[in-house]
Structures are given as structure tokens and as C-alpha cells.
Enzyme design. Structure first.
Site, PDB file in Angstrom:
ATOM      1  N   LYS A  54      -0.653  -2.502   2.415  1.00  0.00           N
ATOM      2  CA  LYS A  54      -2.007  -1.983   2.233  1.00  0.00           C
ATOM      3  C   LYS A  54      -2.084  -1.165   0.935  1.00  0.00           C
ATOM      4  O   LYS A  54      -3.045  -1.280   0.183  1.00  0.00           O
ATOM      5  CB  LYS A  54      -2.414  -1.143   3.451  1.00  0.00           C
ATOM      6  CG  LYS A  54      -2.692  -2.026   4.678  1.00  0.00           C
ATOM      7  CD  LYS A  54      -2.661  -1.289   6.013  1.00  0.00           C
ATOM      8  CE  LYS A  54      -2.778  -2.296   7.161  1.00  0.00           C
ATOM      9  NZ  LYS A  54      -2.573  -1.708   8.492  1.00  0.00           N
ATOM     10  N   GLN A  98      -1.906   3.994  11.237  1.00  0.00           N
ATOM     11  CA  GLN A  98      -1.231   2.753  11.650  1.00  0.00           C
ATOM     12  C   GLN A  98      -0.857   2.814  13.137  1.00  0.00           C
ATOM     13  O   GLN A  98      -0.297   3.801  13.605  1.00  0.00           O
ATOM     14  CB  GLN A  98       0.018   2.523  10.781  1.00  0.00           C
ATOM     15  CG  GLN A  98       0.724   1.211  11.018  1.00  0.00           C
ATOM     16  CD  GLN A  98      -0.128  -0.005  10.644  1.00  0.00           C
ATOM     17  OE1 GLN A  98      -0.911   0.031   9.700  1.00  0.00           O
ATOM     18  NE2 GLN A  98       0.005  -1.089  11.388  1.00  0.00           N
ATOM     19  N   ASP A 121     -10.849   1.419   9.679  1.00  0.00           N
ATOM     20  CA  ASP A 121     -10.293   0.509  10.684  1.00  0.00           C
ATOM     21  C   ASP A 121     -11.333   0.192  11.763  1.00  0.00           C
ATOM     22  O   ASP A 121     -11.150  -0.737  12.559  1.00  0.00           O
ATOM     23  CB  ASP A 121      -9.089   1.180  11.360  1.00  0.00           C
ATOM     24  CG  ASP A 121      -7.790   0.440  11.114  1.00  0.00           C
ATOM     25  OD1 ASP A 121      -7.843  -0.739  10.708  1.00  0.00           O
ATOM     26  OD2 ASP A 121      -6.732   1.034  11.337  1.00  0.00           O
TER      27      ASP A 121
HETATM   28  N1  GUN Z   1      -1.613  -2.355  14.000  1.00  0.00           N
HETATM   29  C1  GUN Z   1      -1.792  -3.691  14.084  1.00  0.00           C
HETATM   30  N2  GUN Z   1      -2.938  -4.039  13.487  1.00  0.00           N
HETATM   31  C2  GUN Z   1      -3.505  -2.914  13.029  1.00  0.00           C
HETATM   32  C3  GUN Z   1      -4.715  -2.637  12.307  1.00  0.00           C
HETATM   33  O1  GUN Z   1      -5.526  -3.505  11.991  1.00  0.00           O
HETATM   34  N3  GUN Z   1      -4.921  -1.330  12.010  1.00  0.00           N
HETATM   35  C4  GUN Z   1      -4.056  -0.354  12.371  1.00  0.00           C
HETATM   36  N4  GUN Z   1      -4.372   0.893  12.042  1.00  0.00           N
HETATM   37  N5  GUN Z   1      -2.948  -0.577  13.028  1.00  0.00           N
HETATM   38  C5  GUN Z   1      -2.676  -1.854  13.348  1.00  0.00           C
END
Ligand code: GUN
Length: 292
Positions: A54, A98, A121
Site C-alpha cells: 500500500k 490493517q 477502508d
Molecule cells: N485485511 C484483509 N483485507 C483488508 C483490507 O481491505 N483492509 C484492511 N484494513 N485489512 C485487511
């Protein structure tokens, strides 16, 4: 092969180019650089890899990134205090915590703390609540489901009035994907571990979104001829012919399904690249909301 392949890699690349162009335009106008803050708690290698990719994407698109890492034994108060600090920081456009976090952390409380204007998110209860209600608009749509819908739209698949089946009811993919499909006027069925005769339900689907995390569970004879199949699964299987010793496959048996479906996403190169592309789009949107 009868199905048309939906090329997620190419579509994600186009989204990234559009975002980069907007970022450059904002910068030329003297506006603050859109910046994503990521919060990683603990040392899960998969989570560390996601967070790193990211940050890399931000750099490629001309956006800023701030990466915050707390140890696996961080307290609830430490995580919450970090989120409060990022909420208050005017340099931060978007915040991504995350998931999953270590088991002792109350995820719900952390996500609820993220300012709705920075919730790129889309997991805060305010954004999900708005997505679930008629006539209300979330500020941000969760990235993976947003990517799925975007792929369907780019492929020209009609969502309105379609029978859509979602496999899986996770907070991250299945449930928000179902809500998004309803908001686009599809008739939606959500299947999960307790569903009886899943194959029979899937056979009714004009649109199938598979996000159940079971290797190639969906067989070709489950697919309605001409259906659009979006495979969110990322499962690793042993493969002696590969240097790494494994390869990635989806929740759908691609070789079988591609002979029956009208449209299908490959794994890898389908939904996967869309998640980060949509996160970048959401981060740009956060910057636009905060500084129009
Ligand atoms: N863990 C797996 N997919 C995601 C996501 O799209 N966002 C976040 N924050 N954690 C994740």
C-alpha cells in the site's frame, strides 16, 4: 473458453493512472498531498506485506504515506491513542488499520474511532451503516467489494434486477459486497457455512461473487450459463512446477467455470489488483473531502 476474461490488472492500472493524474492536478493547484496512514499491529508477514504494498502504491501515484507499526503486545489504549493522533493530524488524509489485529485488541472499538472523513477502508460503523441504509451514502466503500462492483461495471454487466449470489459474509468482503449489490438494485442471496445446497443457490446467479476462502470450491456445473463470476479467493496450493513450490488459485475452479460463464475474473490478476487501486481512489477522495 467461452467466457470473456475480466482483466483486473489492466482495469486497476487505469484506475491508478486516473488517480495519479488527479493527484498531480491537486499538487499543481497548491493543495496538500493526499496521504495514507497505515497502522500495523504485530508481525504477521502477510499483513506486513499488504501494508508495504500500500505504501509503495502511494509513492507510485504521487501520494504520501505514513506507516505506523506497533508491537504484537501493544495495548488497546496504545492503538486507540495512535488512531486519535492520526485523526487529529491534518497531514493525514486517510487511515487504514490493517486487519486482523492481535486477538487481545478490540477491533470494533478501534474501527469505530477512525474519523468518518478519513475512513478509507470504509469499515467504521458509520460508513457501513450508511451503506446499509436506503437513501444514505457512505463516504467510503470498502476497497475489495468496491473493486468487484467496479469490475462488473467496466465489463458492462447489468447489476440492476440481476440475481446476485455472494459466497461468504465477512465484514471485509462478503457483507459489504452484498450491501453494495442491493444498493445497485440486484436481488441478493448471501451463502455461508450453514447454507444448505450451495450449488443449487449458485445455479440461480446471474452474478456470483465468491469470497469464501475455499480452494476451487465452486465447480463448473454450479455456474449458470452466461453468468458473471467474480472470484475474490486467494488460496495457495502446492505446485512442483513453480519455482516457489506453490501457486495461487481462487474459490472458483477457473478451468471448468470459464467454459460456462459469460464473464470471469482470473486468479491472480482479477480482483487482487483492484483492492489497492480502490484504496488509492478512496485516499484521493478523502483528500478531496477535506480540502475540496
Ligand atoms: N485485511 C484483509 N483485507 C483488508 C483490507 O481491505 N483492509 C484492511 N484494513 N485489512 C485487511
Amino acid at each position: 473458453m467461452s467466457a470473456q476474461l475480466i482483466d483486473g490488472k489492466a482495469i486497476a492500472q487505469k484506475v491508478r493512472e486516473e488517480v495519479a493524474a488527479q493527484v498531480a492536478k491537486r499538487s499543481a493547484a497548491g493543495k496538500r498531498q493526499p496521504t495514507l496512514a497505515t497502522v500495523l499491529v504485530g508481525d504477521r508477514p502477510d499483513s506486513a506485506a499488504y501494508v508495504a504494498s500500500k505504501g509503495k502504491a502511494c509513492a507510485e501515484l504521487g501520494m504520501g504515506s505514513i506507516s505506523q507499526h506497533l508491537p504484537a503486545d501493544a495495548t488497546q489504549e496504545q492503538v486507540e491513542s495512535l488512531v486519535r493522533q492520526l485523526n487529529a493530524d491534518p497531514k493525514v488524509s486517510g487511515i487504514l488499520v490493517q486487519l486482523p489485529m492481535p486477538a487481545h485488541i478490540n477491533e470494533e472499538r478501534v474501527l469505530a474511532l477512525i474519523s468518518i472523513e478519513k475512513d478509507v477502508d470504509g469499515f467504521s460503523p458509520l460508513n457501513i451503516g450508511r451503506l446499509a441504509q436506503k437513501g444514505r451514502e457512505p463516504l467510503f466503500v470498502p476497497c475489495t467489494p468496491y473493486g468487484c462492483i467496479y469490475l462488473l461495471e467496466q465489463a458492462g454487466v447489468k447489476i440492476e434486477g440481476a440475481n446476485a449470489v455472494v459466497l461468504g459474509r465477512s465484514n471485509i468482503v462478503g457483507m459489504p459486497a452484498a450491501l453494495l449489490l442491493i444498493s445497485r438494485n440486484a436481488t441478493v442471496t448471501v451463502c455461508h457455512s450453514r447454507t444448505r445446497d450451495m450449488a443449487a443457490v449458485v445455479r440461480q446467479a446471474d452474478i456470483l461473487i465468491a469470497a469464501i476462502g475455499k480452494t476451487e470450491m465452486v465447480r463448473g456445473d454450479w455456474i449458470k450459463p452466461g453468468a458473471a463470476v467474480i472470484d475474490v479467493g486467494i488460496n495457495s496450493v502446492p505446485d512442483a512446477t513453480k519455482k516457489s513450490g506453490h501457486r495461487l488459485v481462487g474459490d472458483v475452479n477457473f478451468e471448468e467455470a470459464k467454459e460456462v460463464a459469460g464473464f470471469i475474473t482470473p486468479v491472480p490478476g482479477g480482483v487482487g489488483p483492484m483492492t489497492i487501486a480502490m484504496l488509492m481512489k478512496n485516499t484521493l477522495r478523502a483528500a478531496e473531502i477535506q480540502e475540496p
